[in-house]
Motif scaffolding. Structure first.
Motif, short mmCIF file in Angstrom:
data_model
loop_
_atom_site.label_atom_id
_atom_site.label_comp_id
_atom_site.label_asym_id
_atom_site.label_seq_id
_atom_site.Cartn_x
_atom_site.Cartn_y
_atom_site.Cartn_z
N LEU A 1 -11.44 -17.27 13.04
CA LEU A 1 -11.51 -16.52 11.52
C LEU A 1 -11.55 -15.09 11.69
CD1 LEU A 1 -14.07 -19.17 10.15
CD2 LEU A 1 -11.55 -18.95 9.53
N CYS A 2 -12.27 -14.48 12.66
CA CYS A 2 -12.30 -13.20 12.61
C CYS A 2 -11.03 -12.37 12.99
CB CYS A 2 -13.35 -12.71 14.05
SG CYS A 2 -15.12 -12.94 13.82
N GLY A 3 -10.19 -13.01 13.73
CA GLY A 3 -8.80 -12.57 13.79
C GLY A 3 -8.26 -12.52 12.59
N MET A 4 -8.30 -13.77 11.75
CA MET A 4 -7.48 -13.77 10.62
C MET A 4 -8.10 -13.14 9.46
SD MET A 4 -6.86 -17.37 8.45
CE MET A 4 -7.96 -18.07 9.28
N MET A 5 -9.40 -12.82 9.55
CA MET A 5 -9.94 -11.88 8.44
C MET A 5 -9.45 -10.48 8.67
SD MET A 5 -13.65 -12.98 7.45
CE MET A 5 -14.11 -11.88 6.25
N GLY A 6 -9.50 -10.07 10.18
CA GLY A 6 -9.19 -9.01 10.24
C GLY A 6 -7.69 -8.58 10.09
N LEU A 7 -7.10 -9.44 10.35
CA LEU A 7 -5.43 -9.21 9.92
C LEU A 7 -5.39 -8.95 8.46
CD1 LEU A 7 -2.31 -9.44 10.53
CD2 LEU A 7 -2.53 -11.77 9.87
N TRP A 8 -5.83 -10.05 7.51
CA TRP A 8 -5.78 -9.69 6.14
C TRP A 8 -6.47 -8.53 5.52
CZ3 TRP A 8 -1.29 -11.47 4.67
CH2 TRP A 8 -0.89 -12.89 5.27
N ASN A 9 -7.56 -8.25 5.83
CA ASN A 9 -8.32 -7.03 5.51
C ASN A 9 -7.52 -5.99 5.79
OD1 ASN A 9 -10.32 -8.53 4.36
ND2 ASN A 9 -11.68 -8.46 6.11
N GLY A 10 -7.03 -5.71 7.05
CA GLY A 10 -6.13 -4.61 7.53
C GLY A 10 -4.88 -4.59 6.35
N THR A 11 -4.16 -5.78 6.27
CA THR A 11 -3.34 -5.73 5.24
C THR A 11 -3.42 -5.14 4.15
OG1 THR A 11 -2.34 -7.57 6.87
CG2 THR A 11 -1.22 -7.22 4.63
N MET A 12 -4.50 -5.56 3.43
CA MET A 12 -4.85 -5.29 2.08
C MET A 12 -5.28 -3.79 2.07
SD MET A 12 -4.30 -7.69 -0.02
CE MET A 12 -5.17 -7.14 -1.41
N ASN A 13 -5.89 -3.33 3.32
CA ASN A 13 -6.18 -1.78 3.34
C ASN A 13 -4.90 -1.00 3.29
OD1 ASN A 13 -8.87 -1.92 3.29
ND2 ASN A 13 -9.31 -2.29 5.42
N VAL A 14 -4.05 -1.50 4.11
CA VAL A 14 -2.61 -0.73 4.39
C VAL A 14 -1.83 -0.85 2.87
CG1 VAL A 14 -0.51 -0.85 5.16
CG2 VAL A 14 -2.31 -1.16 6.57
N LEU A 15 -2.07 -1.99 2.27
CA LEU A 15 -1.39 -2.07 0.85
C LEU A 15 -2.10 -1.08 -0.08
CD1 LEU A 15 -0.50 -5.80 0.64
CD2 LEU A 15 0.97 -3.87 0.86
N GLU A 16 -3.44 -0.82 0.05
CA GLU A 16 -4.30 -0.20 -0.83
C GLU A 16 -3.91 1.33 -0.52
OE1 GLU A 16 -8.94 0.50 -1.92
OE2 GLU A 16 -8.56 -0.42 -0.19
N LYS A 17 -3.67 1.66 0.54
CA LYS A 17 -3.32 3.02 0.93
C LYS A 17 -2.03 3.71 0.64
CE LYS A 17 -6.77 3.38 4.65
NZ LYS A 17 -7.94 4.39 4.59
N ALA A 18 -1.11 2.71 0.51
CA ALA A 18 0.30 2.73 0.31
C ALA A 18 0.36 2.64 -1.23
CB ALA A 18 1.01 1.55 0.80
N GLY A 19 -0.55 2.34 -2.03
CA GLY A 19 -0.78 2.55 -3.48
C GLY A 19 -0.25 1.14 -4.14
N ALA A 20 -0.02 0.23 -3.46
CA ALA A 20 0.42 -1.29 -3.82
C ALA A 20 -0.69 -1.65 -4.96
CB ALA A 20 0.74 -2.37 -2.81
N CYS A 21 -1.88 -1.39 -4.35
CA CYS A 21 -3.06 -2.30 -5.35
C CYS A 21 -3.05 -1.36 -6.58
CB CYS A 21 -4.37 -1.77 -4.62
SG CYS A 21 -4.38 -3.18 -3.42
N LYS A 22 -2.61 -0.01 -6.67
CA LYS A 22 -2.46 0.74 -8.02
C LYS A 22 -1.49 0.28 -8.96
CE LYS A 22 -5.12 4.80 -6.50
NZ LYS A 22 -5.13 6.31 -6.69
N LEU A 23 -0.33 -0.17 -8.19
CA LEU A 23 0.85 -0.54 -8.84
C LEU A 23 0.51 -1.86 -9.49
CD1 LEU A 23 3.87 -0.45 -9.69
CD2 LEU A 23 4.44 -1.53 -7.38
N LEU A 24 -0.14 -2.89 -8.77
CA LEU A 24 -0.57 -4.13 -9.22
C LEU A 24 -1.54 -4.19 -10.26
CD1 LEU A 24 -0.43 -7.10 -8.65
CD2 LEU A 24 -2.48 -6.99 -7.00
N ALA A 25 -2.29 -3.03 -10.25
CA ALA A 25 -3.52 -2.84 -11.18
C ALA A 25 -2.82 -2.37 -12.58
CB ALA A 25 -4.47 -1.94 -11.01
N LYS A 26 -1.66 -1.73 -12.47
CA LYS A 26 -1.13 -1.42 -13.64
C LYS A 26 -0.13 -2.60 -14.18
CE LYS A 26 -0.42 3.48 -12.60
NZ LYS A 26 0.52 4.65 -12.09
N MET A 27 0.36 -3.39 -13.27
CA MET A 27 1.20 -4.45 -13.72
C MET A 27 0.16 -5.47 -14.40
SD MET A 27 3.50 -5.02 -10.45
CE MET A 27 3.98 -6.73 -10.93
N ILE A 28 -0.98 -5.69 -13.87
CA ILE A 28 -2.14 -6.80 -14.25
C ILE A 28 -2.68 -6.13 -15.59
CG2 ILE A 28 -3.72 -8.37 -13.70
CD1 ILE A 28 -2.79 -8.63 -11.14
#
Length: 134
Positions: free
Chosen positions: A44-71
Motif C-alpha cells: 500500500l505504501c508503494g501504491m500510495m507513493g506512486l499515485w500521490n507522486g503522479t498527482m503532484n507531477v500533474l499538479e505542477k504541470a498545470g493539469a489540475c488547474k486545467l481540470l478545475a477549469k473544465m469542472i
C-alpha cells in the motif's frame, strides 16, 4: 476504545488456545498474520507513493488547474462558496478526478487538502456536501 476491544479479543484467543491445547496453532497464526500485515503495508505504501507522486507531477504541470477549469461549471452548482476560491476549486477537482479514476489512495490526501482549502475559504456548507459526496 478499539484498543480495549482488541485486548479482549487477544485474551479470549489466548484462553481458548490454552483450553483446547492449540497454543502452537495460535502462535503460528499470530506470526503469519503479522507477516501478511507487513506485506500489505509495504504494498500500500508503494501504491500510495506512486499515485500521490503522479498527482503532484500533474499538479505542477498545470493539469489540475486545467481540470478545475473544465469542472468549474459543475462545481458552481454543487459547491457555490468553494468555487469562488481558486485553490479550493482546484483541490476539489483533483479529489473528484482521483475518485473518478478509481485512485482511492490518492483521493484521500487530496480530499483532506480540499477540506482544508474550503475551511480557509469559509465554505462550511460546501464541506458537508463534499464529505457526503465522497
Amino acid at each position: 476504545m478499539i484498543g480495549i476491544v482488541f485486548a479482549v479479543i487477544c485474551v479470549i484467543s489466548l484462553v481458548c488456545a490454552l483450553v483446547t491445547g492449540n497454543v502452537e496453532a495460535l502462535s503460528v497464526a499470530v506470526v503469519d498474520g503479522a507477516e501478511k500485515a507487513v506485506a500489505l503495508t509495504i504494498a500500500l505504501c508503494g501504491m500510495m507513493g506512486l499515485w500521490n507522486g503522479t498527482m503532484n507531477v500533474l499538479e505542477k504541470a498545470g493539469a489540475c488547474k486545467l481540470l478545475a477549469k473544465m469542472i468549474h461549471p459543475f462545481l458552481k452548482i454543487f459547491f457555490p462558496a468553494a468555487s469562488r476560491d481558486e485553490s479550493a476549486s482546484e483541490a476539489i477537482s483533483a479529489s473528484v478526478a482521483a475518485n473518478m479514476l478509481g485512485l482511492g489512495n490518492a483521493a484521500t490526501p487530496l480530499g483532506i487538502r480540499a477540506m482544508r482549502s474550503m475551511q480557509a475559504a469559509g465554505a462550511d456548507d460546501d464541506m458537508v456536501t463534499f464529505a457526503v459526496m465522497n
